[in-house]
Design an enzyme around this catalytic site. Structure first.
Site, short mmCIF file in Angstrom:
data_model
loop_
_atom_site.label_atom_id
_atom_site.label_comp_id
_atom_site.label_asym_id
_atom_site.label_seq_id
_atom_site.Cartn_x
_atom_site.Cartn_y
_atom_site.Cartn_z
CG ASP A 126 -2.07 0.93 1.11
OD1 ASP A 126 -2.34 1.39 -0.02
OD2 ASP A 126 -2.69 1.24 2.13
N GLY A 127 0.39 2.27 -0.72
CA GLY A 127 1.04 3.58 -0.66
C GLY A 127 1.60 4.08 -1.98
CG HIS A 153 0.17 1.61 -9.34
ND1 HIS A 153 -0.03 1.26 -8.01
CD2 HIS A 153 -0.98 2.21 -9.73
CE1 HIS A 153 -1.24 1.63 -7.64
NE2 HIS A 153 -1.83 2.21 -8.66
CB SER A 164 -12.16 -9.04 -5.28
OG SER A 164 -11.45 -10.13 -4.77
NE ARG A 210 -7.26 1.19 -6.15
CZ ARG A 210 -6.13 1.43 -5.52
NH1 ARG A 210 -5.07 1.87 -6.17
NH2 ARG A 210 -6.04 1.22 -4.22
CG LEU A 219 11.01 -16.45 -3.01
CD1 LEU A 219 10.77 -16.42 -1.50
CD2 LEU A 219 11.48 -15.08 -3.47
NE ARG A 260 -2.95 -1.54 4.43
CZ ARG A 260 -4.18 -1.60 3.96
NH1 ARG A 260 -4.97 -2.55 4.37
NH2 ARG A 260 -4.62 -0.72 3.09
NE ARG A 293 -8.14 0.01 5.22
CZ ARG A 293 -8.03 1.31 5.40
NH1 ARG A 293 -8.28 1.85 6.58
NH2 ARG A 293 -7.69 2.10 4.39
C1 FPP Z 1 -1.81 -0.28 -3.49
O1 FPP Z 1 -1.40 1.06 -3.39
C2 FPP Z 1 -1.14 -0.93 -4.61
C3 FPP Z 1 -1.75 -1.54 -5.66
C4 FPP Z 1 -3.23 -1.59 -5.77
C5 FPP Z 1 -1.01 -2.14 -6.79
C6 FPP Z 1 0.29 -2.81 -6.44
C7 FPP Z 1 0.88 -3.39 -7.68
C8 FPP Z 1 2.20 -3.38 -8.00
C9 FPP Z 1 3.23 -2.81 -7.12
C10 FPP Z 1 2.64 -4.01 -9.30
C11 FPP Z 1 2.64 -5.51 -9.18
C12 FPP Z 1 3.23 -6.14 -10.37
C13 FPP Z 1 3.54 -7.47 -10.46
C14 FPP Z 1 4.16 -8.00 -11.68
C15 FPP Z 1 3.30 -8.40 -9.36
P1 FPP Z 1 -2.47 2.24 -3.54
O2 FPP Z 1 -2.61 2.56 -4.99
O3 FPP Z 1 -3.74 1.84 -2.87
O4 FPP Z 1 -1.79 3.41 -2.77
P2 FPP Z 1 -2.52 4.62 -2.03
O5 FPP Z 1 -3.22 4.03 -0.84
O6 FPP Z 1 -1.38 5.51 -1.61
O7 FPP Z 1 -3.45 5.28 -3.01
#
Ligand code: FPP
Length: 239
Positions: free
Chosen positions: A2-3, A19, A48, A53, A113, A163, A169
């Site tokens: 998250d973040g 991202h 899910s 978004r 892994l 997290r 949460r």
């Molecule tokens: C949550 O942060 C993050 C996500 C919903 C996406 C995470 C995905 C990746 C890091 C790429 C994964 C790629 C592979 C190949 C596994 P947020 O967008 O909710 O952050 P915020 O709370 O600051 O808005």
């Protein structure tokens, strides 16, 4: 993880840039887990609920996954990583399902892994799909049978649940499997989650006493009574 969005916002960048940086952080995290001998890493890449978004963020995330796998799957294979994708594939595009299936096949012989990527995953989805599968085969629903029907049945329950991003949460992640996981909440945004943060989480985990419903004395080895003092009694729990 998250973040990512907040990391981008702080820099006046679009959310997708967050991202992309999150993906860099994930790549470092895999390397750091390999270096530390971690056997299983499970990440929440798309829930899910993330379909709600903005459509450009959803398609951007899917493209990021596809491009990352096309670029990195061979390197992951060389590093001994075995990939699994966990979640409901029915709603994923043909391009996504074919790239993830390819990555699974390509890394299937690896053992160093296990890297589970949860994509269109939700803990409630997993419990429901496991229960429906048991019911449709007329099998009794017990903790053991449900455990075996879950999408994460190929790995033990997680020891440590991290997290990032300051929220405290579970957000529908590993609801069944995290029953006895040690929870660790980091204030770092996911793109800033580096080796030092991983070590801080592991150090916090190492200091926890995991009792699994027992009492402390059942967990710790009982110290033998000291032989230097004849007055000292054996503790009541020593047998
Ligand atoms: C949550 O942060 C993050 C996500 C919903 C996406 C995470 C995905 C990746 C890091 C790429 C994964 C790629 C592979 C190949 C596994 P947020 O967008 O909710 O952050 P915020 O709370 O600051 O808005």
């Amino acid at each position: 993880m998250d973040g990512n969005g907040r990391w981008a916002k702080q820099r006046y960048l679009p959310r997708l840039a967050g991202h992309r940086q999150g993906l860099e952080s994930l790549s470092e995290c895999v390397k750091n887990c390999l270096l530390r001998g971690v056997r299983v890493l499970t990440v929440f890449a798309f829930s899910s609920e993330n379909w709600s978004r903005p459509p450009e963020e959803v398609s951007g995330l899917m493209d990021l996954v596809v491009n990352a796998l096309m670029r990195e799957a061979a390197a992951l294979k060389e590093q001994g990583v075995r990939m699994f994708f966990i979640g409901d594939r029915a709603a994923l595009s043909h391009q996504v399902t074919s790239v993830i299936a390819q990555a699974e096949v390509m890394t299937a012989a690896n053992q160093r892994l296990i890297f589970n990527v949860c994509l269109n995953y939700g803990g409630r989805w997993d419990i429901t799909q496991a229960a429906s599968r048991l019911a449709s085969s007329n099998m009794a629903i017990t903790p053991e049978s449900l455990d075996g029907a879950m999408a994460m049945a190929h790995v033990p329950d997680p020891d440590l649940f991290i997290r990032t991003g300051g929220e405290q949460r579970l957000s529908n992640f590993l609801l069944w499997q995290a029953a006895y996981s040690e929870l660790y909440f980091s204030n770092k945004l996911w793109p800033e989650f580096d080796a030092a943060e991983l070590d801080a989480a592991i150090a916090a985990y190492s200091g926890r006493e995991r009792r699994f419903g027992k009492i402390s004395e059942q967990i710790k080895p009982v110290q033998p009574p000291s032989t230097s003092s004849t007055l000292q009694k054996a503790p009541p729990y020593a047998s």
